[in-house]
Design a protein around this motif. Structure first.
Motif, PDB file in Angstrom:
ATOM      1  N   ARG A 135      89.619   6.820  30.311  1.00 23.58           N
ATOM      2  CA  ARG A 135      88.627   6.287  31.243  1.00 23.58           C
ATOM      3  C   ARG A 135      87.531   5.541  30.490  1.00 23.58           C
ATOM      4  O   ARG A 135      87.084   4.477  30.916  1.00 23.58           O
ATOM      5  CB  ARG A 135      88.016   7.412  32.078  1.00 23.58           C
ATOM      6  CG  ARG A 135      87.170   6.887  33.230  1.00 23.58           C
ATOM      7  CD  ARG A 135      86.380   7.978  33.914  1.00 23.58           C
ATOM      8  NE  ARG A 135      85.835   7.497  35.182  1.00 23.58           N
ATOM      9  CZ  ARG A 135      84.805   6.665  35.294  1.00 23.58           C
ATOM     10  NH1 ARG A 135      84.211   6.202  34.195  1.00 23.58           N
ATOM     11  NH2 ARG A 135      84.382   6.272  36.479  1.00 23.58           N
ATOM     12  N   ALA A 142      85.465  19.356  26.812  1.00 25.59           N
ATOM     13  CA  ALA A 142      84.542  18.676  27.716  1.00 25.59           C
ATOM     14  C   ALA A 142      83.159  19.314  27.682  1.00 25.59           C
ATOM     15  O   ALA A 142      82.156  18.622  27.868  1.00 25.59           O
ATOM     16  CB  ALA A 142      85.089  18.701  29.142  1.00 25.59           C
ATOM     17  N   ARG A 187      89.874  11.612  29.804  1.00 24.92           N
ATOM     18  CA  ARG A 187      88.482  11.152  29.664  1.00 24.92           C
ATOM     19  C   ARG A 187      88.387   9.984  28.680  1.00 24.92           C
ATOM     20  O   ARG A 187      87.621   9.040  28.892  1.00 24.92           O
ATOM     21  CB  ARG A 187      87.588  12.302  29.196  1.00 24.92           C
ATOM     22  CG  ARG A 187      87.527  13.482  30.153  1.00 24.92           C
ATOM     23  CD  ARG A 187      86.392  14.438  29.800  1.00 24.92           C
ATOM     24  NE  ARG A 187      86.397  14.829  28.403  1.00 24.92           N
ATOM     25  CZ  ARG A 187      87.050  15.869  27.900  1.00 24.92           C
ATOM     26  NH1 ARG A 187      87.809  16.614  28.704  1.00 24.92           N
ATOM     27  NH2 ARG A 187      86.993  16.173  26.625  1.00 24.92           N
ATOM     28  N   ASP A 227      93.235  16.806  29.252  1.00 25.33           N
ATOM     29  CA  ASP A 227      92.022  16.348  29.930  1.00 25.33           C
ATOM     30  C   ASP A 227      91.195  15.461  29.008  1.00 25.33           C
ATOM     31  O   ASP A 227      90.557  14.513  29.470  1.00 25.33           O
ATOM     32  CB  ASP A 227      91.187  17.542  30.388  1.00 25.33           C
ATOM     33  CG  ASP A 227      90.133  17.147  31.398  1.00 25.33           C
ATOM     34  OD1 ASP A 227      90.487  16.920  32.570  1.00 25.33           O
ATOM     35  OD2 ASP A 227      88.941  17.036  31.014  1.00 25.33           O
TER      36      ASP A 227
END
Length: 370
Positions: free
Chosen positions: A130, A52, A127, A123
């Motif tokens: 989404r 990220a 993401r 994670d």
């Protein structure tokens, strides 16, 4: 006496949001790899795009580009950290050498590097899911698309394929249903254009009730105006029962369904049903298209809500997202039925009689000219 100025909110350190858990997982993973670069072989499939933080991605990219030093050299001199910093600065010019030491101090147990890597992958999956859900919502709401149905369904297929990929990479576990409160469905207000097309559809359905026997793909819930949907149900019920269909019989049926009210007096309903224009199939497809895009947008918003909830594991995201897409499947099947009707099966006797003459009914004429 001048009053002291209020502190600038832009420099309020208390306003800085805390780092999310994945930030600490990335730090711990990179710290473990800086302490022992040979652990790169134990963390499983991982790429810089999984991170990220762009800075962390640059550090990991540098690690994968370099050849780790021999263990004897690594224990005596900081050659590995120096080389990683020099390579990572090409992508992250602001990276300080001290931050690499911060990464080392952020790793509680270097042997847990594979677990940290799984957190980073999880994670990244959230993401990515989404982002795909946002693309789905965009396809359902973009008025400039030349073929919105095909575009929206293609993105739904891509999202479903990604869910299959996640299901194969992340094993299931107990408690697979997400507990995320879902947002309310978006409003169905299609504006004046949608209301006009639904009124025309009602008039055409009354004028050509036989067409309704082949329009079972259209439901009352597809209408943006609930009253028009209930009126369409009245017309369809008369047609399916074989009863006479005209404005007066529909008025009588609407009375039995409790649809007459001050907002819709009998004369206004009769006037509404007396102005057909075109073929009911055409207007029915327009109504169904709006319903399909509404279902697509609803599914995208639900998946976005799941992905925004960090309490959901990857398996919970997969389960909830598949349920959201399943609600879209029914509308999708009806849309396919409406736009790709099954060819008529001709008997051998009809085949020997030669091709049928073209139909010249008002319904066919209107469908041909539209």
């Amino acid at each position: 006496m001048p009053q002291p100025s209020a502190p600038d909110k832009d420099f309020d350190l208390d306003a800085v949001p805390p780092a999310p858990p994945v930030h600490h997982a990335e730090q711990a993973l990179l710290g473990a790899l800086l302490l022992d670069p040979h652990r790169l072989k134990t963390i499983g499939p991982l790429t810089p795009t999984h991170f990220a933080s762009p800075t962390h991605a640059a550090v990991f990219a540098a690690m994968t580009d370099l050849t780790p030093p021999a263990p004897a050299v690594h224990t005596k001199e900081p050659a590995w950290i120096t080389a990683v910093h020099a390579r990572a600065r090409k992508q992250a010019p602001g990276l300080l050498p001290t931050y690499l030491h911060t990464l080392v101090n952020s790793c509680p147990v270097p042997e847990h590097a594979p677990a940290y890597a799984r957190m980073v992958r999880a994670d990244h999956a959230r993401r990515t899911l989404r982002a795909q859900a946002e693309h789905l919502v965009q396809a359902a709401t973009d008025p400039t698309l030349p073929d919105p149905a095909d575009t929206a369904l293609a993105r739904a297929d891509a999202l479903a394929a990604y869910l299959d990929e996640l299901a194969s990479r992340f094993p299931p576990h107990p408690g697979s249903l997400p507990r995320t409160p879902l947002p309310p469905p978006p409003e169905r207000d299609g504006g004046d254009e949608a209301a006009y097309e639904e009124r025309v559809l009602l008039a055409c359905a009354v004028a050509h009730p036989k067409a309704l026997t082949a329009m079972r793909w259209l439901h009352a819930d597809d209408f943006t105006v609930g009253l028009y949907g209930r009126l369409f149900r009245c017309v369809a019920q008369l047609a399916h029962r074989g009863d006479p269909v005209d404005p007066v019989t529909v008025l009588w049926e609407a009375q039995h369904h409790g649809l007459l009210a001050p907002a819709l007096p009998p004369r206004e309903l009769l006037n509404l049903l007396a102005t057909p224009a075109g073929a009911p199939e055409h207007w029915g497809e327009r109504v169904l298209l709006r319903s399909l895009l509404h279902q697509t947008r609803t599914a995208g918003l639900q998946i976005t809500a799941y992905a925004d909830d960090p309490a959901n594991s990857v398996h919970q995201l997969v389960t909830g997202s598949r349920r959201a897409l399943a609600d879209l499947s029914a509308s999708r099947a009806r849309w396919h039925h409406a736009t790709h009707p099954a060819p008529a099966i001709r008997t051998p006797a009809a085949a020997r009689a030669g091709p049928r003459p073209p139909r010249t009914s008002p319904t066919t004429t209107a469908r041909t000219t539209r």
